[in-house]
Scaffold this motif. Sequence first.
Motif, PDB file in Angstrom:
ATOM      1  N   LEU A  13       0.824  -1.201   0.000  1.00 26.21           N
ATOM      2  CA  LEU A  13       0.000   0.000   0.000  1.00 26.21           C
ATOM      3  C   LEU A  13       0.862   1.257   0.000  1.00 26.21           C
ATOM      4  O   LEU A  13       0.493   2.277  -0.583  1.00 26.21           O
ATOM      5  CB  LEU A  13      -0.932   0.018   1.212  1.00 26.21           C
ATOM      6  CG  LEU A  13      -1.959  -1.107   1.343  1.00 26.21           C
ATOM      7  CD1 LEU A  13      -2.888  -0.841   2.518  1.00 26.21           C
ATOM      8  CD2 LEU A  13      -2.767  -1.263   0.062  1.00 26.21           C
ATOM      9  N   ASP A  14       2.013   1.183   0.658  1.00 22.69           N
ATOM     10  CA  ASP A  14       2.911   2.341   0.688  1.00 22.69           C
ATOM     11  C   ASP A  14       3.495   2.624  -0.689  1.00 22.69           C
ATOM     12  O   ASP A  14       3.835   3.765  -1.010  1.00 22.69           O
ATOM     13  CB  ASP A  14       4.050   2.106   1.690  1.00 22.69           C
ATOM     14  CG  ASP A  14       3.544   1.927   3.115  1.00 22.69           C
ATOM     15  OD1 ASP A  14       2.483   2.504   3.437  1.00 22.69           O
ATOM     16  OD2 ASP A  14       4.194   1.215   3.892  1.00 22.69           O
ATOM     17  N   ASP A  15       3.597   1.598  -1.511  1.00 22.67           N
ATOM     18  CA  ASP A  15       4.132   1.767  -2.865  1.00 22.67           C
ATOM     19  C   ASP A  15       3.037   2.139  -3.868  1.00 22.67           C
ATOM     20  O   ASP A  15       3.265   2.941  -4.776  1.00 22.67           O
ATOM     21  CB  ASP A  15       4.814   0.476  -3.324  1.00 22.67           C
ATOM     22  CG  ASP A  15       6.032   0.138  -2.486  1.00 22.67           C
ATOM     23  OD1 ASP A  15       6.718   1.076  -2.039  1.00 22.67           O
ATOM     24  OD2 ASP A  15       6.281  -1.060  -2.268  1.00 22.67           O
ATOM     25  N   ASN A  16       1.843   1.550  -3.702  1.00 22.02           N
ATOM     26  CA  ASN A  16       0.790   1.720  -4.701  1.00 22.02           C
ATOM     27  C   ASN A  16      -0.152   2.890  -4.420  1.00 22.02           C
ATOM     28  O   ASN A  16      -0.657   3.511  -5.349  1.00 22.02           O
ATOM     29  CB  ASN A  16      -0.043   0.439  -4.805  1.00 22.02           C
ATOM     30  CG  ASN A  16       0.769  -0.735  -5.299  1.00 22.02           C
ATOM     31  OD1 ASN A  16       1.724  -0.568  -6.046  1.00 22.02           O
ATOM     32  ND2 ASN A  16       0.415  -1.939  -4.876  1.00 22.02           N
ATOM     33  N   LEU A  28      -1.417  11.184  -1.578  1.00 20.06           N
ATOM     34  CA  LEU A  28      -2.240   9.984  -1.619  1.00 20.06           C
ATOM     35  C   LEU A  28      -3.044   9.936  -2.916  1.00 20.06           C
ATOM     36  O   LEU A  28      -3.464  10.973  -3.427  1.00 20.06           O
ATOM     37  CB  LEU A  28      -3.194   9.970  -0.428  1.00 20.06           C
ATOM     38  CG  LEU A  28      -2.545   9.970   0.953  1.00 20.06           C
ATOM     39  CD1 LEU A  28      -3.597  10.257   2.023  1.00 20.06           C
ATOM     40  CD2 LEU A  28      -1.854   8.648   1.229  1.00 20.06           C
ATOM     41  N   LYS A  29      -3.275   8.734  -3.411  1.00 17.29           N
ATOM     42  CA  LYS A  29      -4.082   8.581  -4.614  1.00 17.29           C
ATOM     43  C   LYS A  29      -5.575   8.572  -4.318  1.00 17.29           C
ATOM     44  O   LYS A  29      -6.384   8.780  -5.223  1.00 17.29           O
ATOM     45  CB  LYS A  29      -3.697   7.294  -5.344  1.00 17.29           C
ATOM     46  CG  LYS A  29      -2.290   7.309  -5.934  1.00 17.29           C
ATOM     47  CD  LYS A  29      -2.010   6.013  -6.672  1.00 17.29           C
ATOM     48  CE  LYS A  29      -0.605   5.999  -7.252  1.00 17.29           C
ATOM     49  NZ  LYS A  29      -0.300   4.712  -7.934  1.00 17.29           N
ATOM     50  N   SER A  30      -5.944   8.317  -3.069  1.00 17.89           N
ATOM     51  CA  SER A  30      -7.362   8.302  -2.733  1.00 17.89           C
ATOM     52  C   SER A  30      -7.567   8.622  -1.264  1.00 17.89           C
ATOM     53  O   SER A  30      -6.652   8.497  -0.452  1.00 17.89           O
ATOM     54  CB  SER A  30      -7.993   6.935  -3.052  1.00 17.89           C
ATOM     55  OG  SER A  30      -7.576   5.963  -2.107  1.00 17.89           O
ATOM     56  N   SER A 319      -3.841   1.279  -8.570  1.00 18.30           N
ATOM     57  CA  SER A 319      -2.974   0.496  -9.449  1.00 18.30           C
ATOM     58  C   SER A 319      -2.038   1.396 -10.258  1.00 18.30           C
ATOM     59  O   SER A 319      -2.471   2.369 -10.871  1.00 18.30           O
ATOM     60  CB  SER A 319      -3.833  -0.336 -10.402  1.00 18.30           C
ATOM     61  OG  SER A 319      -3.046  -0.868 -11.449  1.00 18.30           O
ATOM     62  N   ARG A 320      -0.782   1.041 -10.283  1.00 19.76           N
ATOM     63  CA  ARG A 320       0.180   1.789 -11.107  1.00 19.76           C
ATOM     64  C   ARG A 320      -0.103   1.614 -12.592  1.00 19.76           C
ATOM     65  O   ARG A 320       0.172   2.502 -13.398  1.00 19.76           O
ATOM     66  CB  ARG A 320       1.605   1.314 -10.788  1.00 19.76           C
ATOM     67  CG  ARG A 320       2.110   1.720  -9.414  1.00 19.76           C
ATOM     68  CD  ARG A 320       3.549   1.292  -9.245  1.00 19.76           C
ATOM     69  NE  ARG A 320       4.117   1.773  -8.003  1.00 19.76           N
ATOM     70  CZ  ARG A 320       5.377   1.583  -7.634  1.00 19.76           C
ATOM     71  NH1 ARG A 320       6.195   0.915  -8.454  1.00 19.76           N
ATOM     72  NH2 ARG A 320       5.828   2.050  -6.498  1.00 19.76           N
ATOM     73  N   PHE A 344      -6.671   0.366   2.266  1.00 16.63           N
ATOM     74  CA  PHE A 344      -6.275   1.736   2.588  1.00 16.63           C
ATOM     75  C   PHE A 344      -5.215   1.786   3.674  1.00 16.63           C
ATOM     76  O   PHE A 344      -5.209   0.950   4.597  1.00 16.63           O
ATOM     77  CB  PHE A 344      -7.485   2.540   3.094  1.00 16.63           C
ATOM     78  CG  PHE A 344      -8.531   2.814   2.067  1.00 16.63           C
ATOM     79  CD1 PHE A 344      -8.255   3.611   0.964  1.00 16.63           C
ATOM     80  CD2 PHE A 344      -9.803   2.302   2.199  1.00 16.63           C
ATOM     81  CE1 PHE A 344      -9.224   3.875   0.020  1.00 16.63           C
ATOM     82  CE2 PHE A 344     -10.793   2.564   1.271  1.00 16.63           C
ATOM     83  CZ  PHE A 344     -10.495   3.350   0.173  1.00 16.63           C
ATOM     84  N   ARG A 345      -4.361   2.767   3.581  1.00 17.30           N
ATOM     85  CA  ARG A 345      -3.548   3.194   4.715  1.00 17.30           C
ATOM     86  C   ARG A 345      -4.449   3.996   5.662  1.00 17.30           C
ATOM     87  O   ARG A 345      -5.502   4.481   5.278  1.00 17.30           O
ATOM     88  CB  ARG A 345      -2.403   4.095   4.234  1.00 17.30           C
ATOM     89  CG  ARG A 345      -1.331   3.404   3.422  1.00 17.30           C
ATOM     90  CD  ARG A 345      -0.506   4.392   2.603  1.00 17.30           C
ATOM     91  NE  ARG A 345      -0.186   5.629   3.274  1.00 17.30           N
ATOM     92  CZ  ARG A 345       1.040   5.968   3.718  1.00 17.30           C
ATOM     93  NH1 ARG A 345       2.037   5.130   3.572  1.00 17.30           N
ATOM     94  NH2 ARG A 345       1.255   7.141   4.280  1.00 17.30           N
TER      95      ARG A 345
END
Length: 403
Positions: A13-16, A28-30, A319-320, A344-345
């Motif tokens: 999650l830390d990478d994506n 953050l992406k979301s 997703s990357r 989620f983080r």
Amino acid sequence: MVAANIVAKERELDDNNVFAVDDDLRLLKSAAIYGANASGKSNLAKALSFMKWFMINSSKDTQSTEKIGVEPFELSTETEVQPSFFEIVFLLDAKKYRYGFEANQKRIISEWLSYVPNTNKTALFERVSEGNSRKLKYLSKKFKAEGIYPKTRSNALFLSVAAQFNVEIAERILDWLTKKVNIVSGLDDQVHLIHTVSYLAKNNDNRSEIIQLIKQLDLGIKQIRIKQAEIIPMEQSSYHFKTESSIKTGHQRFDKKGNSVSIKFFDLENQESEGTKKIISIAGLLVDTLKYGKILIFDELDARLHPLISKAIVELFHSRKTNSNNAQLIFMTDDTNLLSNKIFRRDQIWFTEKNKYGATDLYSLVEYKIQNDASFESDYIKGRYGAIPFIGDLSQLLGEPNA
């Protein structure tokens, strides 16, 4: 949505779910926002929507006698006469900008814009109102808006007026806001459908990607037919339209042996489920946001969607592969199935809760000390994080009437 300095239980999650802007800033992406009914989730989206509209349109779509569409918080004698405060911090052309204003229903009380071109914060302008007088307290030469402030009405934003007079920085900010930030409601399917129809009517990459998304979400749809949209305004507001397009969804027909023999087309409006209509309506919006790295603020994302569909949409942003341009999704939801440390983080989960005075507090799960194996969903339902409804005793609701 700035990422906190934490490590998730699921290290991927830390990478994506996070992307780096530079050596010091990660975003953050979301972000998911939860809360009880009437806790203020939708008001957050409404406030952002008003801010966007007012920044873009206050100089051209309002008159000098019109009231500004802000609503004071009327459950407190202290705040009912105070102005409303709006501020956003955003990245544009690799620079961090901070813009905001204060307003009551009659006039702009203050307005400011600054940015960080290199390492130091630089003020571009500051506007203040003192009593019945108003003045431009500071104007940087870099903003290149000399002589424009006197043309600014008391109920209009200087930024909006500057853009009307071709001030480059103001134009770029409003262009970014118009093209890159979308604030929508999951209950307005007809509005979203117009965008999807416009893409499907064209033979381009967006069209094929939208069709592919619809097929992958297990709706049983194999083909889509569409006639060119005829868009009819229903009201003066540009947000209300009726579309007379004919959209047909193709499903496989089978013989008695189970062999596929043909495609049967259904009318989307009259023959498909509400969930299917919702997915097709927002498909264009999702593809457009992901493809061009936009920001999508989505109230009631989960309305009429199966929890697995909501999860799939969130994972598109994480997703990357499907979000290579770092699009961002902020959504208000009641779908607790998404409250998982595998999705989620902690800094991606937010809550709204009304305090005893009726005001909304917005806070993050990252403020809580949580064990790595904690169930976000279970603890939320149990009330550990607040932001849930407190339901009274309903046992006597339909009991025997008093004699």
